[in-house]
Design a protein around this motif. Sequence first.
Motif, PDB file in Angstrom:
ATOM      1  N   ILE A  29       0.805  -1.220   0.000  1.00 34.85           N
ATOM      2  CA  ILE A  29       0.000   0.000   0.000  1.00 34.85           C
ATOM      3  C   ILE A  29       0.845   1.281   0.000  1.00 34.85           C
ATOM      4  O   ILE A  29       0.463   2.285  -0.580  1.00 34.85           O
ATOM      5  N   ARG A  30       1.992   1.233   0.689  1.00 36.46           N
ATOM      6  CA  ARG A  30       2.868   2.401   0.706  1.00 36.46           C
ATOM      7  C   ARG A  30       4.314   1.964   0.536  1.00 36.46           C
ATOM      8  O   ARG A  30       4.666   0.822   0.850  1.00 36.46           O
TER       9      ARG A  30
ATOM     10  N   TYR B 162      -5.064   6.643  -6.070  1.00 42.00           N
ATOM     11  CA  TYR B 162      -3.784   6.497  -5.367  1.00 42.00           C
ATOM     12  C   TYR B 162      -3.494   5.046  -5.028  1.00 42.00           C
ATOM     13  O   TYR B 162      -2.404   4.721  -4.584  1.00 42.00           O
ATOM     14  N   CYS B 163      -4.470   4.158  -5.205  1.00 46.38           N
ATOM     15  CA  CYS B 163      -4.428   2.877  -4.509  1.00 46.38           C
ATOM     16  C   CYS B 163      -4.062   1.690  -5.403  1.00 46.38           C
ATOM     17  O   CYS B 163      -4.585   1.534  -6.504  1.00 46.38           O
TER      18      CYS B 163
ATOM     19  N   GLN C 176     -12.660  -5.064   1.133  1.00 50.12           N
ATOM     20  CA  GLN C 176     -12.102  -3.719   0.907  1.00 50.12           C
ATOM     21  C   GLN C 176     -13.208  -2.673   0.887  1.00 50.12           C
ATOM     22  O   GLN C 176     -13.007  -1.529   1.250  1.00 50.12           O
TER      23      GLN C 176
ATOM     24  N   THR D  84     -14.013  -2.807   5.434  1.00 53.74           N
ATOM     25  CA  THR D  84     -14.117  -1.377   5.539  1.00 53.74           C
ATOM     26  C   THR D  84     -15.321  -0.895   4.747  1.00 53.74           C
ATOM     27  O   THR D  84     -15.680  -1.494   3.754  1.00 53.74           O
TER      28      THR D  84
ATOM     29  N   PRO E 262     -13.642   5.458   6.050  1.00 54.42           N
ATOM     30  CA  PRO E 262     -12.543   6.258   5.487  1.00 54.42           C
ATOM     31  C   PRO E 262     -13.047   7.404   4.611  1.00 54.42           C
ATOM     32  O   PRO E 262     -13.877   7.185   3.729  1.00 54.42           O
TER      33      PRO E 262
ATOM     34  N   GLN F 156     -10.586  10.037   3.516  1.00 53.86           N
ATOM     35  CA  GLN F 156      -9.371  10.333   2.723  1.00 53.86           C
ATOM     36  C   GLN F 156      -9.058  11.816   2.618  1.00 53.86           C
ATOM     37  O   GLN F 156      -7.914  12.210   2.742  1.00 53.86           O
TER      38      GLN F 156
ATOM     39  N   ARG G  71     -13.077   9.343  -5.462  1.00 51.85           N
ATOM     40  CA  ARG G  71     -13.793   8.775  -4.319  1.00 51.85           C
ATOM     41  C   ARG G  71     -15.321   8.804  -4.513  1.00 51.85           C
ATOM     42  O   ARG G  71     -16.060   8.203  -3.743  1.00 51.85           O
TER      43      ARG G  71
ATOM     44  N   ASP H  79      -9.960   7.011   7.751  1.00 47.42           N
ATOM     45  CA  ASP H  79      -8.607   7.047   7.172  1.00 47.42           C
ATOM     46  C   ASP H  79      -8.461   8.382   6.423  1.00 47.42           C
ATOM     47  O   ASP H  79      -9.402   8.805   5.744  1.00 47.42           O
TER      48      ASP H  79
ATOM     49  N   ILE I 219      -5.599  10.723   3.976  1.00 45.27           N
ATOM     50  CA  ILE I 219      -4.303  10.864   3.299  1.00 45.27           C
ATOM     51  C   ILE I 219      -3.989  12.361   3.187  1.00 45.27           C
ATOM     52  O   ILE I 219      -4.847  13.130   2.744  1.00 45.27           O
TER      53      ILE I 219
ATOM     54  N   PHE J  15      -2.169   9.103   6.903  1.00 47.23           N
ATOM     55  CA  PHE J  15      -1.040   8.706   6.062  1.00 47.23           C
ATOM     56  C   PHE J  15      -0.564   9.877   5.200  1.00 47.23           C
ATOM     57  O   PHE J  15      -1.363  10.711   4.783  1.00 47.23           O
ATOM     58  N   ILE J  16       0.734   9.868   4.910  1.00 48.58           N
ATOM     59  CA  ILE J  16       1.259  10.761   3.879  1.00 48.58           C
ATOM     60  C   ILE J  16       1.117  10.022   2.561  1.00 48.58           C
ATOM     61  O   ILE J  16       1.418   8.818   2.484  1.00 48.58           O
ATOM     62  N   TYR J  17       0.641  10.706   1.540  1.00 49.85           N
ATOM     63  CA  TYR J  17       0.453  10.062   0.240  1.00 49.85           C
ATOM     64  C   TYR J  17       1.758   9.410  -0.236  1.00 49.85           C
ATOM     65  O   TYR J  17       2.830  10.013  -0.154  1.00 49.85           O
ATOM     66  N   SER J  18       1.636   8.188  -0.714  1.00 48.83           N
ATOM     67  CA  SER J  18       2.799   7.470  -1.224  1.00 48.83           C
ATOM     68  C   SER J  18       2.528   7.093  -2.682  1.00 48.83           C
ATOM     69  O   SER J  18       1.483   6.518  -2.999  1.00 48.83           O
TER      70      SER J  18
ATOM     71  N   ARG K  40       2.361   5.178  -5.934  1.00 45.49           N
ATOM     72  CA  ARG K  40       2.371   3.758  -6.276  1.00 45.49           C
ATOM     73  C   ARG K  40       2.438   3.601  -7.794  1.00 45.49           C
ATOM     74  O   ARG K  40       1.491   3.965  -8.504  1.00 45.49           O
TER      75      ARG K  40
HETATM   76  N1  SAM Z   1     -10.502  -0.436   1.197  1.00 43.96           N
HETATM   77  C1  SAM Z   1     -10.289   0.306   2.348  1.00 43.96           C
HETATM   78  C2  SAM Z   1     -10.792   1.715   2.113  1.00 43.96           C
HETATM   79  O1  SAM Z   1     -11.138   2.101   1.059  1.00 43.96           O
HETATM   80  O2  SAM Z   1     -10.860   2.415   3.091  1.00 43.96           O
HETATM   81  C3  SAM Z   1      -8.865   0.250   2.855  1.00 43.96           C
HETATM   82  C4  SAM Z   1      -7.791   0.313   1.876  1.00 43.96           C
HETATM   83  S1  SAM Z   1      -6.153   0.508   2.367  1.00 43.96           S
HETATM   84  C5  SAM Z   1      -5.664  -1.063   2.842  1.00 43.96           C
HETATM   85  C6  SAM Z   1      -6.159   1.412   3.857  1.00 43.96           C
HETATM   86  C7  SAM Z   1      -5.837   2.857   3.707  1.00 43.96           C
HETATM   87  O3  SAM Z   1      -4.553   3.056   3.179  1.00 43.96           O
HETATM   88  C8  SAM Z   1      -6.750   3.644   2.773  1.00 43.96           C
HETATM   89  O4  SAM Z   1      -7.983   3.944   3.326  1.00 43.96           O
HETATM   90  C9  SAM Z   1      -5.913   4.874   2.504  1.00 43.96           C
HETATM   91  O5  SAM Z   1      -6.148   5.868   3.459  1.00 43.96           O
HETATM   92  C10 SAM Z   1      -4.483   4.369   2.654  1.00 43.96           C
HETATM   93  N2  SAM Z   1      -3.773   4.339   1.365  1.00 43.96           N
HETATM   94  C11 SAM Z   1      -4.082   3.613   0.282  1.00 43.96           C
HETATM   95  N3  SAM Z   1      -3.217   3.883  -0.722  1.00 43.96           N
HETATM   96  C12 SAM Z   1      -2.359   4.830  -0.261  1.00 43.96           C
HETATM   97  C13 SAM Z   1      -1.269   5.542  -0.828  1.00 43.96           C
HETATM   98  N4  SAM Z   1      -0.884   5.350  -2.076  1.00 43.96           N
HETATM   99  N5  SAM Z   1      -0.634   6.444  -0.033  1.00 43.96           N
HETATM  100  C14 SAM Z   1      -1.001   6.654   1.225  1.00 43.96           C
HETATM  101  N6  SAM Z   1      -2.042   6.027   1.814  1.00 43.96           N
HETATM  102  C15 SAM Z   1      -2.723   5.122   1.083  1.00 43.96           C
END
Ligand code: SAM
Length: 474
Positions: A85-86, A199-200, A237, A272, A299, A301, A313, A339, A341, A370-373, A375
């Motif tokens: 994820i990061r 971002y994911c 998810q 989630t 979450p 974001q 989103r 959650d 970012i 979280f700080i954006y990472s 991917r």
């Molecule tokens: N599916 C869940 C959701 O939508 O909330 C959880 C997904 S992920 C495992 C958990 C969290 O990681 C996300 O809600 C998001 O805040 C964070 N995340 C995902 N991708 C990220 C990225 N590229 N950089 C930073 N945080 C990230």
Amino acid sequence: MIKNNLPDLKKARKRNKIETIISEYTKNNKIKDIGLNKKFLIETHGCQANEADTEVIKGMLVSQKFTETNILEEADLVLINTCAIREGAENKVFGELGRLKSFKRLNPNMIIAVSGCMPQEEATVERILKHYKHVDIVFGTHNIDQFLEYLNYVMVEKKSLIEVFSEQGNITEHLPHSRQHKFKAWVNIMFGCDEFCTYCIVPYTRGKERSRRKEYIIEEVKELIEQGYQEITLLGQNVNSYGLDFEDYNYAFADLLADLAELGIPRIRFTTSHPKDFSDELIDVIAQYDNVMPYIHLPVQSGSDKVLKKMNRKYTKEQYLTLVDKIYQKIPHVSLTTDIIVGFPTETEEDFQETLDLVRKSKFEGAYTFIYSRRKGTPAATYETDVTPEIAKERLHRLNELVNEGYATGNKRFEGQTVKVLVEGPSKTKEDILTGQTENNKLVNFKGNIDLAGQIVDVYIKKAKTWSLDGELK
Ligand code: SAM
Ligand code: SF4
């Protein structure tokens, strides 16, 4: 290294209208007791989906008479179940793999395996092939059911092997489980994700969204009840889109939650929830059943409409706040967490202020921040930005200060109340102090006998701290 199949993120992005194939886990009778007098160690990174996968892998190993150890020196098999994820999570895994090199030098028979989300990325596999030649097995999220085949091959043939599928994934039922807890269990209700938040990496590493048929889920929960489990957490998810992929019947997450609540297990949690799919029916079911816990992880974001749009989103700040209001009205005693970012590409100070405003208005009692990472392979990785790491760090710091106030306020409201606690066991620091979780998912410490572990007891809350509550057994 035998390269049976290699990952392909472009292929993983595709969503075809192919029916999900459901199959039953079948034991290969030719593989028998390969773990006799052997020990395994598994290190799990990332979310609950990975923890649940680890329980399946452990179940397979235990069925072959392997025993678990947490001492690296005595392990015959070391498996790292990874998270993508990061970048930070990935770097940790590479650091760990580097460290394992010297252990393997001392014990050349040690088998090292890498599983989970990282092997689904081309870059990870290329790096392992180039720099971590001591790794023996690499497999991904779609072929966990094949793990014993791979392990047996490596043990017999003394060759290393990699097999990663990027197809959209099927469902294998009746997988073995070796559950971590004796009275709390994860229950997968669906796999994959079709949201494609920009971002994911998850929709690429875990494939298309596919829901388990309700019959299998109900059967699993009934078994857990028979075994004395007190709490289940339903995993997906985006659990709110459960059932949308069924073509032959209409059955949504709210229906599943109500059916499971009727089975009578004392506690049900779920994670989630995507805000865009949170239905009124679902709010009603949570409000209606005492055994569906008053705790929702929702979450958000970001609080900025511009950023939310760029994140894909599919809701606005106002829509999110309207949903939150509705939840508080119908379930007044609920605890909400989220959650967030910070530092997403192009996020300005004004955008960030919108996030702080949303956090204040939503009265969150906790948040993962979280700080954006960046991917590789996701749309946001191509977005230009002027958010520097320093700005992102400073925003995270300000956000965390606000979030911590929410933790403290959320705990304070239980001072002087008697709450129900599922007793986990002795606290990490003091033998005679027990620790457990309230219905609202708050951590409570109180004096008591270890025999209470696994029971739900009444505890009077004497003092609220920022991260936990101090109580007294009633
Ligand atoms: N599916 C869940 C959701 O939508 O909330 C959880 C997904 S992920 C495992 C958990 C969290 O990681 C996300 O809600 C998001 O805040 C964070 N995340 C995902 N991708 C990220 C990225 N590229 N950089 C930073 N945080 C990230
Ligand atoms: Fe990632 Fe969005 Fe899917 Fe959550 S809903 S797993 S953040 S793509």
